[in-house]
Scaffold this active site. Structure first.
Site, PDB file in Angstrom:
ATOM      1  N   SER A  29       1.102  -1.275  -0.212  1.00 25.58           N
ATOM      2  CA  SER A  29       0.056   0.121  -0.061  1.00 25.58           C
ATOM      3  C   SER A  29       0.743   1.286  -0.004  1.00 25.58           C
ATOM      4  O   SER A  29       1.779   1.588   0.899  1.00 25.58           O
ATOM      5  CB  SER A  29      -0.718  -0.305   1.353  1.00 25.58           C
ATOM      6  OG  SER A  29      -1.514   1.126   0.771  1.00 25.58           O
ATOM      7  N   LEU A  30      -0.087   1.898  -1.203  1.00 21.73           N
ATOM      8  CA  LEU A  30       1.389   3.805  -1.039  1.00 21.73           C
ATOM      9  C   LEU A  30       0.237   4.366   0.031  1.00 21.73           C
ATOM     10  O   LEU A  30       1.097   6.126   0.281  1.00 21.73           O
ATOM     11  CB  LEU A  30       1.258   4.006  -2.410  1.00 21.73           C
ATOM     12  CG  LEU A  30       2.315   3.554  -3.277  1.00 21.73           C
ATOM     13  CD1 LEU A  30       1.681   4.134  -4.316  1.00 21.73           C
ATOM     14  CD2 LEU A  30       3.440   2.720  -2.531  1.00 21.73           C
ATOM     15  N   SER A  31      -0.990   3.518   0.703  1.00 29.68           N
ATOM     16  CA  SER A  31      -1.634   5.397   1.115  1.00 29.68           C
ATOM     17  C   SER A  31      -0.344   6.110   2.953  1.00 29.68           C
ATOM     18  O   SER A  31      -0.246   7.114   2.443  1.00 29.68           O
ATOM     19  CB  SER A  31      -2.759   4.990   2.084  1.00 29.68           C
ATOM     20  OG  SER A  31      -3.701   4.249   1.555  1.00 29.68           O
ATOM     21  N   THR A  76      -8.905  -1.827   3.635  1.00 29.65           N
ATOM     22  CA  THR A  76      -8.779  -2.828   2.483  1.00 29.65           C
ATOM     23  C   THR A  76      -9.289  -3.465   1.750  1.00 29.65           C
ATOM     24  O   THR A  76      -9.419  -4.631   3.736  1.00 29.65           O
ATOM     25  CB  THR A  76      -7.701  -2.462   1.594  1.00 29.65           C
ATOM     26  OG1 THR A  76      -7.339  -2.145   0.894  1.00 29.65           O
ATOM     27  CG2 THR A  76      -6.363  -2.847   2.484  1.00 29.65           C
ATOM     28  N   LYS A  80     -13.675  -5.106   3.473  1.00 28.70           N
ATOM     29  CA  LYS A  80     -14.604  -3.707   2.960  1.00 28.70           C
ATOM     30  C   LYS A  80     -15.648  -4.376   3.527  1.00 28.70           C
ATOM     31  O   LYS A  80     -16.293  -3.259   3.688  1.00 28.70           O
ATOM     32  CB  LYS A  80     -14.416  -3.627   1.819  1.00 28.70           C
ATOM     33  CG  LYS A  80     -13.145  -2.482   1.586  1.00 28.70           C
ATOM     34  CD  LYS A  80     -12.862  -1.814   0.688  1.00 28.70           C
ATOM     35  CE  LYS A  80     -12.020  -1.221  -0.197  1.00 28.70           C
ATOM     36  NZ  LYS A  80     -11.367  -0.902  -1.716  1.00 28.70           N
ATOM     37  N   ALA A 144     -18.095  -8.186  -9.007  1.00 34.94           N
ATOM     38  CA  ALA A 144     -19.412  -7.675  -8.068  1.00 34.94           C
ATOM     39  C   ALA A 144     -18.929  -7.510  -6.142  1.00 34.94           C
ATOM     40  O   ALA A 144     -20.554  -8.069  -6.192  1.00 34.94           O
ATOM     41  CB  ALA A 144     -20.902  -8.991  -8.415  1.00 34.94           C
ATOM     42  N   GLY A 145     -17.908  -7.606  -5.766  1.00 31.81           N
ATOM     43  CA  GLY A 145     -16.810  -7.771  -4.304  1.00 31.81           C
ATOM     44  C   GLY A 145     -17.288  -6.089  -3.705  1.00 31.81           C
ATOM     45  O   GLY A 145     -18.104  -4.799  -4.665  1.00 31.81           O
ATOM     46  N   LEU A 251      -8.351  -1.740 -11.009  1.00 32.35           N
ATOM     47  CA  LEU A 251      -8.671  -1.120  -9.984  1.00 32.35           C
ATOM     48  C   LEU A 251      -7.124  -1.176  -9.123  1.00 32.35           C
ATOM     49  O   LEU A 251      -7.094  -0.601  -7.553  1.00 32.35           O
ATOM     50  CB  LEU A 251     -10.177  -1.190  -8.633  1.00 32.35           C
ATOM     51  CG  LEU A 251     -11.428  -0.615  -9.538  1.00 32.35           C
ATOM     52  CD1 LEU A 251     -12.312  -1.040  -8.748  1.00 32.35           C
ATOM     53  CD2 LEU A 251     -10.754   0.445  -9.804  1.00 32.35           C
ATOM     54  N   GLY A 274      -5.197   1.833 -10.619  1.00 34.81           N
ATOM     55  CA  GLY A 274      -5.999   1.942  -9.672  1.00 34.81           C
ATOM     56  C   GLY A 274      -5.852   3.233  -9.060  1.00 34.81           C
ATOM     57  O   GLY A 274      -5.639   3.696  -7.598  1.00 34.81           O
TER      58      GLY A 274
END
Length: 305
Positions: A29-31, A76, A80, A144-145, A251, A274
């Site tokens: 993750s780059l968050s 994440t 979710k 469809a998640g 994404l 994404g």
């Protein structure tokens, strides 16, 4: 403010604000890089850290945020949807999407509210960075998640002509279409967004069902955690795009992605990963946590944009 460098990431000693990313895995993750750079730029003594959480510890992790006086954070994959039972409140966006990506803690009430900025973040990215308008467009969403539900809600606000949900489990896709149709009535939709409700359809992830959908789509989104099946990639490689512009968005970003996006890129096919949604959902989350306007340029720089 006491700052230290951690592999190029800005960290804060004794922060006044604490934010957590909860998921599994989170190492890619780059968050943290994005948000800690933004806090530093704004002079906020806050710190954002990623925590890899096992599924059996999810409830404990959420309760731990309260016990440790965190201000909020993000959720994440794959949590979710799973995180919802452990939260005190949900925003309208999170309720409709049935998925949460943003956590907001209330110090006075001791409560955690689940929000979802994925949908609006995704749409804002397309509009601001790709100059891609969704109005009257035909859209195909693979998967469809929780991510698919969130971006569908964001896109519905922009009046696309149609959204086709394709999934290996057709029943799951049908349920998503039903959920989106029941979430807002036709009259409510017109009142909220000023346009006729978008046509929604579920299709099986089978070649005979999907090839025609791909040919008719202006925007194709992969929301599943793997590359699309090979026959889809082959179909995208042969799409006729002489007089049209087709956008293909996955994404995922970074090491999560396989090479297929580059394989399908050519004139008429515009590809994106994404990272754009990551940026703009992060901007919205930042502003909800801090009440401040996000330093977009700094956040872009942190993501090497």
């Amino acid at each position: 403010m006491n700052l230290i460098e951690n592999g190029g990431e800005i960290m804060v000693k004794n922060p006044k604000g604490l934010l957590a990313l909860i998921g599994n895995p989170v190492g890619h993750s780059l968050s943290p890089v994005m948000h800690n750079a933004a806090f530093h730029e704004m002079g906020l003594n806050w710190c954002y850290h990623a925590f890899n959480v096992e599924s059996i510890q999810l409830a404990e992790a959420i309760h731990g945020l309260k016990a440790l006086n965190f201000n909020g954070g993000n959720v994440t994959s794959p949590y979710k949807e799973q995180v919802i039972p452990y939260l005190d409140n949900l925003t309208w966006e999170a309720k409709i999407a049935g998925a949460v990506n943003t956590l907001i803690l209330d110090d006075l009430e001791g409560s955690i509210t689940g929000d979802n900025t994925d949908g609006d973040g995704f749409v804002t990215y397309l509009e601001k960075e790709k100059n891609f308008t969704l109005k009257n467009k035909d859209i195909c969403v693979i998967g469809a998640g929780g991510a698919a539900r969130a971006i569908c809600m964001g896109m519905l606000k922009r009046a696309p002509n149609s959204i086709v949900i394709v999934n290996r489990n057709l029943n799951r896709a049908d349920k998503l279409v039903e959920r989106l149709n029941q979430a807002i009535t036709e009259d409510q939709f017109k009142k909220l967004y000023g346009h006729v409700k978008t046509h929604l359809k579920a299709v099986s992830l089978e070649p005979s069902c999907l090839i025609g959908v791909l040919k008719e789509s202006n925007l194709i989104i992969n929301s599943i955690p793997t590359d699309p099946p090979e026959y889809i990639v082959q179909s995208l490689q042969t799409l006729e795009t002489i007089d049209t512009r087709t956008a293909v968005v996955d994404l995922r970003y970074g090491e999560q992605l396989g090479p297929y996006l580059q394989q399908i890129a050519r004139p008429g096919i515009e590809i994106s990963d994404g990272s754009g949604m990551l940026l703009y959902q992060g901007i919205l989350s930042f502003e909800k946590w801090t009440g401040e306007e996000a330093p977009v340029k700094i956040m872009k720089k942190a993501l090497n944009w």
